[in-house]
Design a protein around this motif. Structure first.
Motif, mmCIF file in Angstrom:
data_model
loop_
_atom_site.group_PDB
_atom_site.id
_atom_site.type_symbol
_atom_site.label_atom_id
_atom_site.label_comp_id
_atom_site.label_asym_id
_atom_site.label_seq_id
_atom_site.Cartn_x
_atom_site.Cartn_y
_atom_site.Cartn_z
ATOM 1 N N THR A 2 0.847 -1.184 0.000
ATOM 2 C CA THR A 2 0.000 0.000 0.000
ATOM 3 C C THR A 2 0.882 1.233 0.000
ATOM 4 O OG1 THR A 2 -0.096 0.056 2.410
ATOM 5 C CG2 THR A 2 -1.816 -1.201 1.274
ATOM 6 N N THR A 3 0.367 2.272 -0.580
ATOM 7 C CA THR A 3 1.119 3.522 -0.602
ATOM 8 C C THR A 3 0.484 4.498 0.367
ATOM 9 O OG1 THR A 3 -0.189 4.366 -2.433
ATOM 10 C CG2 THR A 3 1.841 3.208 -2.994
ATOM 11 N N GLN A 4 1.316 5.297 0.942
ATOM 12 C CA GLN A 4 0.867 6.308 1.886
ATOM 13 C C GLN A 4 0.713 7.633 1.146
ATOM 14 O OE1 GLN A 4 0.146 5.589 5.103
ATOM 15 N NE2 GLN A 4 0.593 3.463 4.577
ATOM 16 N N PRO A 5 -0.240 8.443 1.576
ATOM 17 C CA PRO A 5 -0.371 9.761 0.939
ATOM 18 C C PRO A 5 0.848 10.629 1.267
ATOM 19 C CG PRO A 5 -1.843 9.576 2.817
ATOM 20 C CD PRO A 5 -1.219 8.217 2.621
ATOM 21 N N LEU A 6 1.153 11.514 0.348
ATOM 22 C CA LEU A 6 2.266 12.433 0.537
ATOM 23 C C LEU A 6 1.888 13.454 1.601
ATOM 24 C CD1 LEU A 6 5.087 13.335 -0.483
ATOM 25 C CD2 LEU A 6 3.893 14.850 -2.046
ATOM 26 N N THR A 7 2.655 13.483 2.668
ATOM 27 C CA THR A 7 2.383 14.433 3.743
ATOM 28 C C THR A 7 3.188 15.702 3.506
ATOM 29 O OG1 THR A 7 4.180 13.614 5.138
ATOM 30 C CG2 THR A 7 2.021 12.534 5.381
ATOM 31 N N THR A 8 2.802 16.747 4.182
ATOM 32 C CA THR A 8 3.554 18.005 4.102
ATOM 33 C C THR A 8 4.979 17.789 4.575
ATOM 34 O OG1 THR A 8 1.531 19.255 4.478
ATOM 35 C CG2 THR A 8 3.605 20.405 4.875
ATOM 36 N N ARG A 9 5.137 16.997 5.635
ATOM 37 C CA ARG A 9 6.467 16.710 6.174
ATOM 38 C C ARG A 9 7.319 16.007 5.118
ATOM 39 N NH1 ARG A 9 9.110 12.421 8.744
ATOM 40 N NH2 ARG A 9 10.627 13.088 10.281
ATOM 41 N N SER A 10 6.760 15.001 4.440
ATOM 42 C CA SER A 10 7.497 14.270 3.400
ATOM 43 C C SER A 10 7.899 15.195 2.262
ATOM 44 C CB SER A 10 6.653 13.125 2.846
ATOM 45 O OG SER A 10 6.362 12.195 3.851
ATOM 46 N N LEU A 11 6.989 16.051 1.848
ATOM 47 C CA LEU A 11 7.280 16.994 0.779
ATOM 48 C C LEU A 11 8.389 17.956 1.184
ATOM 49 C CD1 LEU A 11 6.641 18.182 -2.010
ATOM 50 C CD2 LEU A 11 4.895 19.589 -0.909
ATOM 51 N N LEU A 12 8.323 18.477 2.402
ATOM 52 C CA LEU A 12 9.346 19.403 2.881
ATOM 53 C C LEU A 12 10.704 18.714 2.997
ATOM 54 C CD1 LEU A 12 7.345 21.468 5.534
ATOM 55 C CD2 LEU A 12 8.111 22.203 3.260
ATOM 56 N N LEU A 13 10.715 17.462 3.446
ATOM 57 C CA LEU A 13 11.978 16.722 3.517
ATOM 58 C C LEU A 13 12.556 16.488 2.120
ATOM 59 C CD1 LEU A 13 11.273 14.126 6.345
ATOM 60 C CD2 LEU A 13 12.913 16.017 6.396
#
Length: 170
Positions: A2-13
């Motif tokens: 399963t894939t997880q939605p892109l979080t703001t934290r992931s995008l910023l990292l």
């Protein structure tokens, strides 16, 4: 899987990593203007290794893989990249050309390990190569031939290190 939605934290990292990668090449450009590119590469590894040697044990891999990895990364990837930048490769174009390691890794893995390049992977490599060619064509300056070749050999060094990590196993 399963894939997880892109979080703001992931995008910023992801953006932070991209920023650090880009700034890294600017710092390389500044540093090789002042001293030997091989000395700068050696200092980079010495500074990174100094604290690590006290906390991280030597990997349980054959010496030939460990030495091969050190030569592929330290001398080929970084030493030659720094030399190419000193000889006139721009920081931006050097950063872009180093991404050819992905092509080299896939093609060498197919040749040496018998891995199959799936049609979607070949298509993706074609799209990526086309994008790199377009960026290179519209970069606004000529890329010197010798630094270009040296940068491609540096990218090959990166791909060799990838293959050595794979050969080392778990």
């Amino acid at each position: 899987m399963t894939t997880q939605p892109l979080t703001t934290r992931s995008l910023l990292l992801a953006l932070l990593i991209t920023f650090i990668w880009g700034v890294n090449f600017v710092v390389i450009k500044w540093s090789v203007g002042e001293t030997s590119p091989l000395l700068v590469a050696a200092l980079r590894f010495a500074v990174a290794a100094f604290p690590a040697v006290f906390f991280i044990p030597k990997p349980a891999v054959p010496a030939r893989i460990l030495w091969g990895y050190g030569l592929a990364v330290g001398v080929m990837q970084f030493g030659l990249l720094y030399l190419a930048i000193q000889l006139g490769m721009s920081a931006g174009m050097g950063s872009l050309l180093m991404q050819t390691q992905g092509f080299f890794t896939a093609l060498l893995a197919a040749r040496l390990f018998g891995e199959k390049i799936m049609p979607w992977q070949a298509w993706g490599m074609g799209v990526a190569f086309t994008g790199m060619a377009i960026i290179g064509a519209f970069a606004g300056h000529d890329v010197p031939f010798i630094p270009l070749l040296i940068t491609l050999v540096a990218a090959l060094g990166w791909s060799i290190s990838n293959l050595l990590v794979r050969a080392a196993g778990n």
